[in-house]
Design a protein around this motif. Structure first.
Motif, short mmCIF file in Angstrom:
data_model
loop_
_atom_site.label_atom_id
_atom_site.label_comp_id
_atom_site.label_asym_id
_atom_site.label_seq_id
_atom_site.Cartn_x
_atom_site.Cartn_y
_atom_site.Cartn_z
N UNK A 191 0.83 -1.21 0.00
CA UNK A 191 0.00 0.00 0.00
C UNK A 191 0.86 1.25 0.00
N UNK A 192 0.27 2.36 -0.44
CA UNK A 192 1.00 3.62 -0.55
C UNK A 192 1.10 4.32 0.79
N UNK A 193 2.24 4.96 1.02
CA UNK A 193 2.40 5.80 2.20
C UNK A 193 1.85 7.19 1.91
N UNK A 194 1.53 7.94 2.95
CA UNK A 194 1.02 9.31 2.77
C UNK A 194 2.08 10.19 2.11
N UNK A 195 3.36 9.92 2.38
CA UNK A 195 4.44 10.68 1.77
C UNK A 195 4.48 10.46 0.26
N UNK A 196 4.28 9.21 -0.15
CA UNK A 196 4.26 8.89 -1.58
C UNK A 196 3.05 9.53 -2.26
N UNK A 197 1.90 9.48 -1.60
CA UNK A 197 0.70 10.12 -2.15
C UNK A 197 0.94 11.60 -2.39
N UNK A 198 1.54 12.26 -1.43
CA UNK A 198 1.81 13.70 -1.55
C UNK A 198 2.81 13.97 -2.67
N UNK A 199 3.89 13.15 -2.73
CA UNK A 199 4.91 13.31 -3.77
C UNK A 199 4.31 13.15 -5.16
N UNK A 200 3.55 12.09 -5.36
CA UNK A 200 3.03 11.78 -6.69
C UNK A 200 1.96 12.78 -7.14
N UNK A 201 1.11 13.23 -6.21
CA UNK A 201 0.08 14.20 -6.58
C UNK A 201 0.70 15.55 -6.92
N UNK A 202 1.70 15.97 -6.15
CA UNK A 202 2.38 17.23 -6.44
C UNK A 202 3.11 17.15 -7.78
N UNK A 203 3.76 16.02 -8.01
CA UNK A 203 4.45 15.78 -9.28
C UNK A 203 3.47 15.85 -10.45
N UNK A 204 2.34 15.16 -10.32
CA UNK A 204 1.34 15.14 -11.39
C UNK A 204 0.82 16.54 -11.66
N UNK A 205 0.56 17.28 -10.63
CA UNK A 205 0.04 18.64 -10.79
C UNK A 205 1.04 19.53 -11.54
N UNK A 206 2.32 19.41 -11.19
CA UNK A 206 3.36 20.24 -11.81
C UNK A 206 3.55 19.89 -13.28
N UNK A 207 3.60 18.60 -13.59
CA UNK A 207 3.88 18.18 -14.97
C UNK A 207 2.67 18.44 -15.87
N UNK A 208 1.48 18.21 -15.38
CA UNK A 208 0.29 18.50 -16.19
C UNK A 208 0.21 19.98 -16.52
N UNK A 209 0.66 20.83 -15.59
CA UNK A 209 0.70 22.28 -15.88
C UNK A 209 1.72 22.57 -16.97
#
Length: 235
Positions: A191-209
């Motif tokens: 299962x995913x850690x909260x740290x990984x969730x935060x990292x991946x969501x922030x990454x996705x937001x930045x790259x999609x922009x």
């Protein structure tokens, strides 16, 4: 003013009649006077993209392949001397899997660093004839220890250096997923850690922009990032 007995408009049809009584060489000389002469040296990067491997199970060579499409719009041969890959930025999308990795034996053409501002150079000798298009492929790899099941994304600015005195031909910044030099022999998923969730969501937001702003991103990467935008902030 000129003592003319008759003065009238000179029609286009009359001009045409005058032109076509000339010899072919004279007609060509007249028409060429209205055509711009192409510059001697004018190399353009038409496209730069990641080459997709149809056989995802073939790990005999895990290198990431990219392709450059070049066009020589000049009137003389363009001698390509060097191609550089500038790492603008690097991200890693994580999976939280615990891997037991096995190295893949392969030979790569060029090594890309994950460090921002790093520059990888590849000396080549390649000729492109005037008014012709050509394609060049490169296999990219990195020493960065990436998650074998995740994405290791590099924002790259590619420049093609040609003919000694010319400025390099460039293409828009492009996001490339460079696969690591190892594959996962076995893993377990807890299962995913909260740290990984935060990292991946922030990454996705930045790259999609960045993609919205014109950076080239492959469709499969967009799909992965958009799915992460739907993930919860915490578990």
């Amino acid at each position: 003013m000129h003592g003319l007995d008759i003065a009238e408009v000179f029609l286009a049809s009359q001009l045409e009649s005058k032109l076509f009584v000339l010899s072919n060489d004279q007609i060509k000389q007249v028409l060429n006077s209205f055509e711009s002469t192409p510059p001697a040296h004018n190399l353009k990067v038409v496209d730069f993209y990641e080459v997709q491997n149809d056989d995802q199970n073939d790990w005999a060579d895990a290198a990431t392949e990219v392709e450059l499409k070049l066009r020589n719009a000049g009137s003389e041969v363009a001698f390509v001397k060097e191609v550089t890959f500038y790492t603008v930025k690097h991200w890693q999308l994580l999976t939280d899997r615990n891997h037991r990795a096995v190295d893949v034996s392969a030979t790569y053409d060029i090594s890309i660093s994950e460090k921002t501002g790093s520059l990888a150079k590849k000396k080549i000798h390649h000729e492109i004839k005037p008014q012709e298009t050509d394609r060049i492929r490169f296999k990219l790899h990195s020493k960065f220890s990436a998650d074998p099941d995740g994405l290791s994304l590099y924002l790259i600015q590619v420049n093609v250096h040609y003919n000694e005195e010319m400025a390099p031909a460039s293409f828009r910044q492009t996001l490339v997923n460079i696969r690591p030099p190892q594959v996962s022999e076995g893993s377990y998923f807890g299962g995913y850690s909260n740290e990984t969730l935060k990292n991946n969501k922030n990454l996705a937001r930045e790259i999609l922009k960045l993609h919205t702003d014109g950076v080239g991103v492959e469709d499969y990467v967009i799909e992965v990032l958009e799915s992460w935008m739907l993930a919860p902030d915490t578990l």
